[in-house]
Write an enzyme that holds these catalytic residues in place. Sequence first.
Site, PDB file in Angstrom:
ATOM      1  N   SER A  53       0.842  -1.192   0.000  1.00 52.83           N
ATOM      2  CA  SER A  53       0.000   0.000   0.000  1.00 52.83           C
ATOM      3  C   SER A  53       0.881   1.247   0.000  1.00 52.83           C
ATOM      4  O   SER A  53       1.715   1.399  -0.892  1.00 52.83           O
ATOM      5  CB  SER A  53      -0.969  -0.039   1.186  1.00 52.83           C
ATOM      6  OG  SER A  53      -1.965   0.950   1.090  1.00 52.83           O
ATOM      7  N   ASP A  76      -9.600  -4.448  -5.477  1.00 49.25           N
ATOM      8  CA  ASP A  76      -9.099  -3.406  -4.571  1.00 49.25           C
ATOM      9  C   ASP A  76      -9.963  -2.157  -4.663  1.00 49.25           C
ATOM     10  O   ASP A  76     -10.155  -1.588  -5.749  1.00 49.25           O
ATOM     11  CB  ASP A  76      -7.648  -3.072  -4.947  1.00 49.25           C
ATOM     12  CG  ASP A  76      -6.901  -2.361  -3.837  1.00 49.25           C
ATOM     13  OD1 ASP A  76      -7.463  -1.403  -3.263  1.00 49.25           O
ATOM     14  OD2 ASP A  76      -5.749  -2.735  -3.563  1.00 49.25           O
ATOM     15  N   HIS A 118      -8.509  -4.534  -0.735  1.00 46.79           N
ATOM     16  CA  HIS A 118      -7.237  -3.868  -0.422  1.00 46.79           C
ATOM     17  C   HIS A 118      -6.512  -4.470   0.775  1.00 46.79           C
ATOM     18  O   HIS A 118      -5.282  -4.616   0.744  1.00 46.79           O
ATOM     19  CB  HIS A 118      -7.463  -2.373  -0.186  1.00 46.79           C
ATOM     20  CG  HIS A 118      -6.184  -1.614  -0.032  1.00 46.79           C
ATOM     21  ND1 HIS A 118      -5.281  -1.464  -1.065  1.00 46.79           N
ATOM     22  CD2 HIS A 118      -5.632  -0.984   1.038  1.00 46.79           C
ATOM     23  CE1 HIS A 118      -4.232  -0.756  -0.654  1.00 46.79           C
ATOM     24  NE2 HIS A 118      -4.426  -0.469   0.631  1.00 46.79           N
TER      25      HIS A 118
END
Length: 423
Positions: free
Chosen positions: A206, A349, A381
């Site tokens: 991320s 995601d 995600h």
Amino acid sequence: MSSKAQRRVRKFGVAAVAVVVMLAGPAIVSSNPAGAAPSLPQVDEFYQPPVGFESAAPGAILRSRPIELIVPLPAQAWQLLYRTTDVFDQPDVTVTTVFLPDNVRPDRPLVSQEMFEDASGPQCVPSYGLRAGAQSSTETMGQLKDLQSILANGWVVSVPDFGGRFGHFPVGREPGYMTLDGIRAATQFAPLGLGPETRIGLFGYSGGGFATGWTVELQPSYAPELNIVGAAYGGPGPDINAALFTTNGGPFSAIVGSGLSSYYTTYPEVEAAMRPHLTPEGVAVMEQLQTQCLSSTLPQQFFSDWKRYFDIPLDQVLALPPLADVINQARLGTHAPTAPLYVFQAVQDEVIPVGSTDRMVDDLCARGVRVTYVREQLAEHMTPILSGFSAAFSWLGERLNTDTPAPDGCSTTTVLSQFVTPK
């Protein structure tokens, strides 16, 4: 129930799981007795640049100290203040936390773990969250499982504060500079026993994947002497514009606020362009978010539509020339790494659109980069934080522990789930 309502319910459930995972952290608890919290970075003298630091070489160690960790880990730990370069290509300083595992391999590979922060509050940096007694360590605690796994392999670790002293998120180039200089500092720190030939790997997810991407893309030009043998990163946010549009109005709307407030504070020209369009409430929110961590902003901005803070639609805000320019400067896939890459991405995601990572991989492959790309169909995600790290570490281990070369060229594989797919 309408399809739009169903999507909102689905996102709400995913966000709830995400928040639980983030707040719960790993299944380890601190054995440290309750006591005074360490000084916050903004008042801790260790973080302050010494007089004349600008003349030091990038990566030069300016201060060091041993630290007690917030949880017991099988390693010794120190923090290093080092000279680095900021988003404006000016000298700056930041901190990395380095670990020497008790079971260190004789050849001592090094992994730089880029922990996502996604916020500008000075107390949100990993170096603070890793210290015993830290009061704002939620994000860091949620990533300690990966740190444990890295140490279990006998790899030396560097965890840089790649957002610097001012919490720049998500800007271009600076995360790469600060991570590379953190690696330089680690290789110079005698207790770690590293040297010029040390094999180096990179790992992040991320916001940490974003930093890892910038690190490996800038390494050939900024730190060509470093022996980086591979980078494994996931959900990297290669197109910030797409991420801001995707998260706005959803459970991760805090990402919009964190990004916009950082750009607003970092770049005077962005503030000058945005301020006339901000409501009084919007101005106050921009300033407030500069002091907070993501775990505080997430519940405050849950399902918040950021058009409420402007007198023009969000797409027009993002199109303001100074803002559009800095967002474009942060796009990944524009430089060719020499190290091979392992990239993983959730197809569903709801923070980082899979199409943006697909395009980044296409751009890198067109530049001749070796990329192993894994797309996970039944994942959103937060899922790959648990499902993706095993395969990523296995790939990274082949680069760090053996002479096994990375596959030539590029490959893309879509799997149902990395929880059940044989590694």
